[in-house]
Design a protein around this motif. Structure first.
Motif, PDB file in Angstrom:
ATOM      1  N   GLN A 100     -52.360 -23.663  44.021  1.00  0.00           N
ATOM      2  CA  GLN A 100     -52.829 -24.987  45.215  1.00  0.00           C
ATOM      3  C   GLN A 100     -52.446 -26.377  44.314  1.00  0.00           C
ATOM      4  O   GLN A 100     -52.899 -27.427  45.052  1.00  0.00           O
ATOM      5  CB  GLN A 100     -53.959 -24.898  45.303  1.00  0.00           C
ATOM      6  CG  GLN A 100     -55.501 -25.017  44.356  1.00  0.00           C
ATOM      7  CD  GLN A 100     -55.620 -24.151  42.840  1.00  0.00           C
ATOM      8  OE1 GLN A 100     -54.192 -23.529  42.469  1.00  0.00           O
ATOM      9  NE2 GLN A 100     -56.859 -23.909  43.201  1.00  0.00           N
TER      10      GLN A 100
ATOM     11  N   GLN B 246     -48.378 -26.814  50.500  1.00  0.00           N
ATOM     12  CA  GLN B 246     -49.749 -26.103  50.763  1.00  0.00           C
ATOM     13  C   GLN B 246     -49.448 -25.010  52.223  1.00  0.00           C
ATOM     14  O   GLN B 246     -50.415 -24.093  52.510  1.00  0.00           O
ATOM     15  CB  GLN B 246     -51.362 -26.310  49.952  1.00  0.00           C
ATOM     16  CG  GLN B 246     -51.340 -26.260  49.122  1.00  0.00           C
ATOM     17  CD  GLN B 246     -51.872 -24.662  48.384  1.00  0.00           C
ATOM     18  OE1 GLN B 246     -52.584 -24.365  49.199  1.00  0.00           O
ATOM     19  NE2 GLN B 246     -50.620 -24.649  47.408  1.00  0.00           N
TER      20      GLN B 246
ATOM     21  N   GLY C  22     -56.404 -25.663  50.762  1.00  0.00           N
ATOM     22  CA  GLY C  22     -56.178 -24.576  50.026  1.00  0.00           C
ATOM     23  C   GLY C  22     -55.525 -23.305  51.210  1.00  0.00           C
ATOM     24  O   GLY C  22     -54.989 -22.036  51.342  1.00  0.00           O
TER      25      GLY C  22
END
Lengths: 723, 156
Positions: A75, A631, A689
């Motif tokens: 992430q 992401q 994330g």
């Protein structure tokens, strides 16, 4: 997320609270009591290194090392968090060497209540904290320079790793030792967003070079002198236990050093992994099947369906439900509706399926244990390793490696004790490696859920009532079985139901299924968003309105929300897909971000094909837009895999999916084109994330409806013969 | 004692002949860039080159590489200078990074046999390499970029 007054007990057991309670349940351990240990990792020998604060070390050779206290699982925290410090410190982030922080008080994530990487809040938690740390260090370096130059601090300027004043200059490395002895300034003024030179601009990831030449060290790659390798035999049926074991044949095999059995697993230790793996097959174990011997999917579903007949507990008493949702009366609203709508949405169990199977390396020597592990929960890993070694937590040093995927699986520590037990027994370091089959069949699965929506429209086709009733096992109850609070992290998303509705209801019926369930990337947001966004689409149809226009109507007066929808419509050319293609939209307000996704699909020879995903997000102030885009792509791929095929099933207590041939995930040739747009925004940074994951399933199913007229109310889509 | 060529050097290793090359590389020889993902040639994380062609090392027994030439991620360049590595860095492909050695080895092999692959050809060559972080769109872009670097003669 609602603010909570200090001392006010949590009104529910959210993921951010679970650690405190799990640690308490695990024997009275309080998280964060151990002192910060000195940073590990190589330094230039003989060159002094000065600690400016818990996150920053500057060497006299001008090396800059940052300790990152969140786990890097893809992430981007090993880039984004150093950028926050670098912005105020006035250095180029490319100069930073990153090491993983040890367990320590300074490293607790205040939003999670522990040293935890999860809930998409690494940047929100660090936003003030690390910029302040960078600014304090800069002021200390400036003060040291002022002393050295004999000028007031106000005459000094810090830029690009050096301090200058009236023609004199000193590098941070030259100033660090003196700066570290100065008092830490308390009040620091941070830059206004307009002054940012690093934050908000695309920056290369600091970890990329090591990830293209094989040098990046994951847990599986840890190698210590004299280390042995081990694998484990786990119960074939969930909850099974070892009744008897005969390890003679296995122990006679080449390279095998020891077989250690407990009532739940046998640990086979050998010189090399493959020897341990082969010897595992030579074990003769009689397993007691345990309470799940008869369990299968039909039984699980029947339990949930039966439980769903009960109304459940209303969550509206919770402080965490947004106040505007509490004013009405769902039952009254439903009874007065001109048109009523009911549907049940059904979600299967999912496996995390990280690319790197679970593994852990331990080195127990006397009263000390070094633990090398890819974990999202350093302090819990420390506590459980200490318990397994018979030591105190402070006697365990946790060395966090890179994580080959986390997705919530590495919030669990079930794979840690075996390494500690084996290392203690053999007196040498031991690395325990689970096989893919172990990993997939012994996961803490995303809980299955029934999500029943009842809703009503008034005579003008406006939403007048919307109520959700979730029936599902509890994740948080695993960590506190006595918890009676109706609010659970399987219904967390709906507390911020974004749409205006006069009469809102939210009920939860907890029904256990005999299998431990866990937190999977986006947790409640995935299933809840599927129910919300599918039902809103169905209600738009019932009202005779365009799905996008219907959502716009329900978000009136919320300009940020409307802007996200407007851009999603514009960039996806909403309403004007290419011939033979169909569109579906979904929206989510979660992780303090706003996100809309438009799926463009077609049906080719009876099979769904997702061609293009438009994704628009307002996530507040961005830190690294390049990572945000990655992401969002990541979330959509993860969510699309689950929507199309994700389904963990159980027969006679055994998980039927053992590897990627049975647990299908998206491949390159199945990946849609992504069009991602980040709305310029100056709000506080939101989470990223998990944010991309939830909307894709309803967006695709809504597009599927546009294409076929068939409503898919249960996942995966493959169960409907369409994928 | 099995003998083969590893990243251009003669290599001898004492391991059971049925040991998969993956574990020989990782545990016996310390080359941990090649990853274990599934053990069944389903995910591609263990991809290496056997005589220049991509193979899944998790199912390839040591006995099958006797006298053959093996290249791993550690052997494609000494300094991340291979065009594929440079393209991967330029586009920031990796997220968690665990599958990327395998992705890169598949891409290197593709570009050796097809210097200007189409999207469809990239898909066909790399669809055996799973990535749970979803770096696929960037992988496609990076393979095109690496092809460009090779055509310009600036790749190794």
């Amino acid at each position: 997320m609602s603010a909570r007054a200090p001392g006010h007990p949590p009104s529910r057991w959210s993921r951010r609270d679970f650690l405190k309670h799990s640690a308490l349940a695990g024997g009275g351990l309080v998280l964060g009591v151990s002192l910060a240990a000195p940073a590990t990792g190589p330094r230039t020998p003989g060159r002094p290194v000065s600690e400016l604060n818990a996150w920053l070390r500057i060497g006299s050779d001008d090396s800059i090392t940052m300790l990152v206290d969140r786990s890097e699982m893809g992430q981007g925290v090993y880039t984004a968090l150093p950028m926050l410090i670098a912005e105020e410190l006035e250095i180029d982030p490319a100069r930073v060497r990153v090491v993983a922080a040890p367990v320590g008080d300074a490293y607790v994530n205040a939003l999670n209540g522990g040293q935890v990487t999860g809930t998409s809040n690494s940047v929100p938690d660090a936003w003030e904290k690390l910029r302040k740390a960078g600014a304090q260090a800069r002021l200390m370096l400036v003060a040291a320079a002022a002393q050295r130059f004999g000028v007031p601090a106000s005459a000094c300027q810090a830029a690009e790793g050096r301090v200058t004043a009236s023609g004199r200059t000193a590098t941070y490395g030259e100033l660090a030792a003196a700066a570290a002895r100065l008092p830490v300034p308390k009040d620091v003024k941070l830059k206004d967003p307009g002054q940012f030179r690093i934050i908000g601009r695309p920056q290369p990831r600091l970890d990329t070079p090591s990830k293209v030449d094989g040098t990046a060290e994951f847990g599986l790659d840890v190698r210590l002198p004299g280390m042995l390798y081990a694998t484990v035999a786990l119960a074939p049926q969930l909850g099974g236990r070892i009744q008897s074991i005969d390890a003679k044949a296995a122990e006679a095999m080449p390279g095998v050093r020891r077989v250690i059995a407990s009532d739940t697993q046998a640990i086979v230790v050998a010189d090399h992994f493959w020897q341990a793996r082969k010897a595992r097959d030579a074990l003769t174990i009689r397993w007691a099947p345990g309470p799940n011997a008869q369990l299968d999917n039909a039984a699980i579903r029947a339990r949930l369906l039966e439980a769903a007949k009960k109304p459940g507990l209303s969550a509206l008493t919770s402080d965490d439900v947004a106040a505007p949702l509490k004013g009405g009366d769902a039952e009254k609203g439903l009874s007065q509706a001109a048109k009523r709508f009911e549907a049940v949405y059904e979600l299967p169990m999912l496996a995390h399926a990280t690319m790197e199977p679970m593994n852990c390396t331990a080195d127990v020597k006397g009263s000390h244990c070094d633990l090398y592990v890819g974990t999202q929960v350093q302090s819990i890993a420390q506590a459980i390793a200490a318990e397994a070694a018979g030591l105190k937590p402070a006697q365990v040093d946790v060395h966090t490696t890179l994580l080959g995927g986390g997705f919530g699986r590495r919030l669990e520590v079930d794979f840690v004790p075996a390494a500690v037990i084996a290392s203690k027994a053999l007196g040498v370091p031991v690395k325990v490696v689970w096989t893919r089959e172990d990993d997939m069949t012994n996961d803490y699965f995303r809980p299955p859920a029934l999500e029943a929506v009842r809703a009503g429209l008034d005579a003008q086709g406006r939403l007048s009532a919307w109520a959700l009733h979730v029936t599902s096992p509890s994740i948080t109850a695993r960590f506190d079985p006595t918890n009676k609070d109706p609010f659970d992290s399987v219904i967390e998303y709906v507390q911020n139901f974004p749409y205006a509705v006069a009469n809102f209801g939210l009920n939860y019926t907890r029904q256990e299924i005999g299998i431990d369930v866990g937190y999977l990337r986006s947790v409640s947001h995935g299933p809840n968003c599927f129910a919300v966004e599918s039902s809103i689409d169905e209600l738009a149809q019932l009202a005779g309105k365009d799905p996008l226009a219907f959502r716009r109507e329900l978000l009136a007066g919320k300009p940020r929300h409307l802007e996200v929808l407007r851009l999603a419509a514009e960039r996806s050319q909403w309403g004007h897909p290419p011939a033979g293609h169909y569109q579906g939209i979904a929206f989510m307000e979660g992780y303090t971000s706003l996100i809309a996704q438009v799926a463009e699909v077609s049906i080719e020879r009876g099979t769904l094909r997702v061609h293009r995903m438009t994704c628009v997000i307002d996530c507040g102030q961005t830190v690294n837009p390049r990572i945000i885009e990655s992401q969002l792509e990541s979330g959509m791929v993860y969510g699309l895999s689950a929507a199309l095929w994700g389904d963990i099933t159980v027969r006679n207590g055994q998980v039927q999916q053992r590897n990627f041939n049975a647990y299908r995930v998206l491949r390159l040739n199945e990946t849609p084109q992504f069009d991602i747009h980040i709305v310029p925004s100056v709000g506080k940074p939101g989470g990223i994330g998990e944010t991309g994951v939830p909307p894709i399933a309803p967006a695709v199913c809504n597009a599927l409806y546009a294409a076929t007229g068939k409503r898919v109310r249960s996942l995966p889509i493959s169960a409907h013969g369409l994928a | 004692m099995a003998k083969f060529t590893l990243n251009g050097h003669e290599q001898a290793v004492d391991a059971a002949p049925d040991t998969p090359l993956l574990w020989v590389l990782r545990d016996h020889l310390g080359l941990t860039g090649t990853k274990y993902g599934c053990g069944m040639a389903l995910c591609g994380a263990c991809t290496v080159h056997l005589e220049g062609a991509p193979v899944r090392s998790c199912l390839l027994p040591l006995s099958a590489v006797e006298g053959k030439s093996i290249t791993t991620i550690e052997g494609i360049s000494a300094d991340r200078s291979h065009a594929v590595q440079r393209a991967w860095i330029e586009i920031d492909v990796p997220q968690c990074g665990y599958c990327q050695s395998g992705q890169i080895m598949s891409a290197v092999a593709l570009l050796k046999s097809n210097p200007s692959p189409s999207d469809a050809e990239i898909d066909a060559a790399l669809s055996g390499n799973l990535c749970r972080c979803g770096t696929y769109a960037r992988i496609r872009r990076a393979v095109h970029r690496a092809a460009e670097l090779l055509r310009d003669g600036s790749g190794s």
